[in-house]
Write a protein that holds these residues in place. Structure first.
Motif, PDB file in Angstrom:
ATOM      1  N   THR A 184      39.787  34.205  20.694  1.00  0.00           N
ATOM      2  CA  THR A 184      39.518  35.531  20.115  1.00  0.00           C
ATOM      3  C   THR A 184      38.655  35.408  18.858  1.00  0.00           C
ATOM      4  O   THR A 184      37.701  36.177  18.646  1.00  0.00           O
ATOM      5  CB  THR A 184      40.841  36.222  19.780  1.00  0.00           C
ATOM      6  N   ALA A 187      35.186  34.470  19.958  1.00  0.00           N
ATOM      7  CA  ALA A 187      34.476  35.628  20.522  1.00  0.00           C
ATOM      8  C   ALA A 187      34.021  36.573  19.420  1.00  0.00           C
ATOM      9  O   ALA A 187      32.908  37.126  19.455  1.00  0.00           O
ATOM     10  CB  ALA A 187      35.395  36.354  21.514  1.00  0.00           C
ATOM     11  N   ARG A 244      31.217  35.680  27.929  1.00  0.00           N
ATOM     12  CA  ARG A 244      31.849  36.044  29.214  1.00  0.00           C
ATOM     13  C   ARG A 244      32.675  34.883  29.767  1.00  0.00           C
ATOM     14  O   ARG A 244      33.767  35.087  30.320  1.00  0.00           O
ATOM     15  CB  ARG A 244      30.764  36.476  30.205  1.00  0.00           C
ATOM     16  N   ALA A 247      35.870  34.585  27.737  1.00  0.00           N
ATOM     17  CA  ALA A 247      36.767  35.698  28.089  1.00  0.00           C
ATOM     18  C   ALA A 247      37.431  35.439  29.435  1.00  0.00           C
ATOM     19  O   ALA A 247      38.625  35.693  29.628  1.00  0.00           O
ATOM     20  CB  ALA A 247      35.982  37.013  28.095  1.00  0.00           C
ATOM     21  N   ASP A 250      40.073  32.772  29.039  1.00  0.00           N
ATOM     22  CA  ASP A 250      41.232  33.317  28.344  1.00  0.00           C
ATOM     23  C   ASP A 250      42.088  34.144  29.291  1.00  0.00           C
ATOM     24  O   ASP A 250      43.327  34.052  29.300  1.00  0.00           O
ATOM     25  CB  ASP A 250      40.749  34.163  27.163  1.00  0.00           C
ATOM     26  N   ASP A 251      41.450  34.980  30.149  1.00  0.00           N
ATOM     27  CA  ASP A 251      42.195  35.787  31.117  1.00  0.00           C
ATOM     28  C   ASP A 251      42.906  34.901  32.121  1.00  0.00           C
ATOM     29  O   ASP A 251      44.062  35.164  32.507  1.00  0.00           O
ATOM     30  CB  ASP A 251      41.235  36.733  31.833  1.00  0.00           C
TER      31      ASP A 251
END
Length: 259
Positions: A184, A187, A244, A247, A250-251
């Motif tokens: 986070t 990002a 991207r 992210a 992370d997901d």
């Protein structure tokens, strides 16, 4: 398979004769004291046979007359012998009646003894069966206790494994949370950098517009600005790809942690 007799009939008869000579009553209990062992019913049957034998061969009564008075008192002696024979017959008749009564009571006692012995044998067989069932029950109880102990050990082992897994899961959750926070922050940093790059692009485009007033200077400045703009756009696209990708990672890790 029948039981083997403890004593022969001859041995029982000898013991009975011994008791009779000693003036003792011949009974199964008295015979057992002499012989040392024996069944009451079997000894009773031997006593019955012994009594029949004594009745069939009674001991003769001999009244010997002295030689000194044999001639003088022959007639008197014969009369006395006849009278004694009558008394002996009466005594024998009375004894036979008493023997019959004793035999009847003995038969009843032997029947009762046989019944009691049969009940004792039945009780002994029942006791043996009960002991066998009790032994089987004890074996089954021992096996059940062993199985219960094994199950308790297995449950304790599984509980320890669950506790260890919960500790490991908490550790993994902590690591995932740390990675998520790191991603986070990364990002946010890339987003700020992208914002700065976009601001620079806007400033460059504004400067390019301002410098178009001059032909050569504007053309040269435009070429430089265009090159910088293309480079910045490439860098921005690369940064977008990185954002991207982070992210997506992370997901993906968040979904694994939830599982």
């Amino acid at each position: 398979m029948g039981r083997i007799a403890a004593h022969t009939q001859e041995q029982v008869f000898e013991a009975a004769d011994k008791l009779a000579v000693e003036g003792q009553e011949v009974t199964p209990t008295a015979l057992r004291e002499v012989l040392g062992r024996g069944s009451f019913s079997t000894l009773g049957k031997h006593i019955e046979a012994w009594l029949r034998m004594r009745q069939a061969a009674p001991t003769p009564v001999i009244l010997e007359m002295p030689e000194i008075v044999k001639v003088a008192f022959a007639q008197c002696w014969q009369a006395a012998a006849a009278e004694a024979g009558k008394e002996i017959a009466a005594i024998r008749e009375k004894a036979d009646a008493e023997i019959k009564g004793v035999k009847r009571r003995l038969d009843e006692a032997l029947s009762e003894v046989e019944r009691l012995e049969e009940e004792a044998n039945v009780d002994a067989a029942r006791m043996e069966t009960t002991n066998s069932e009790l032994a089987a029950t004890q074996v089954a109880a021992t096996g059940a206790a062993a199985r219960e102990a094994a199950l308790l050990a297995t449950v304790e082992q599984m509980r320890q494994q669950v506790d260890a897994q919960q500790i490991e899961l908490a550790r993994v959750h902590g690591e995932v949370e740390a990675v998520r926070n790191q991603h986070t922050a990364e990002a946010a940093r890339l987003a700020d950098q992208l914002k700065d790059q976009k601001t620079r692009c806007v400033d460059l485009e504004a400067g390019l517009t301002a410098t178009r007033k001059g032909e050569r200077e504007a053309a040269a400045q435009l070429g430089r600005a265009q090159g910088e703009l293309d480079a910045l756009r490439t860098q921005v696209a690369s940064l977008n790809d990185i954002v991207r990708s982070l992210a997506a990672q992370d997901d993906k890790k968040g979904k694994k942690a939830q599982l």
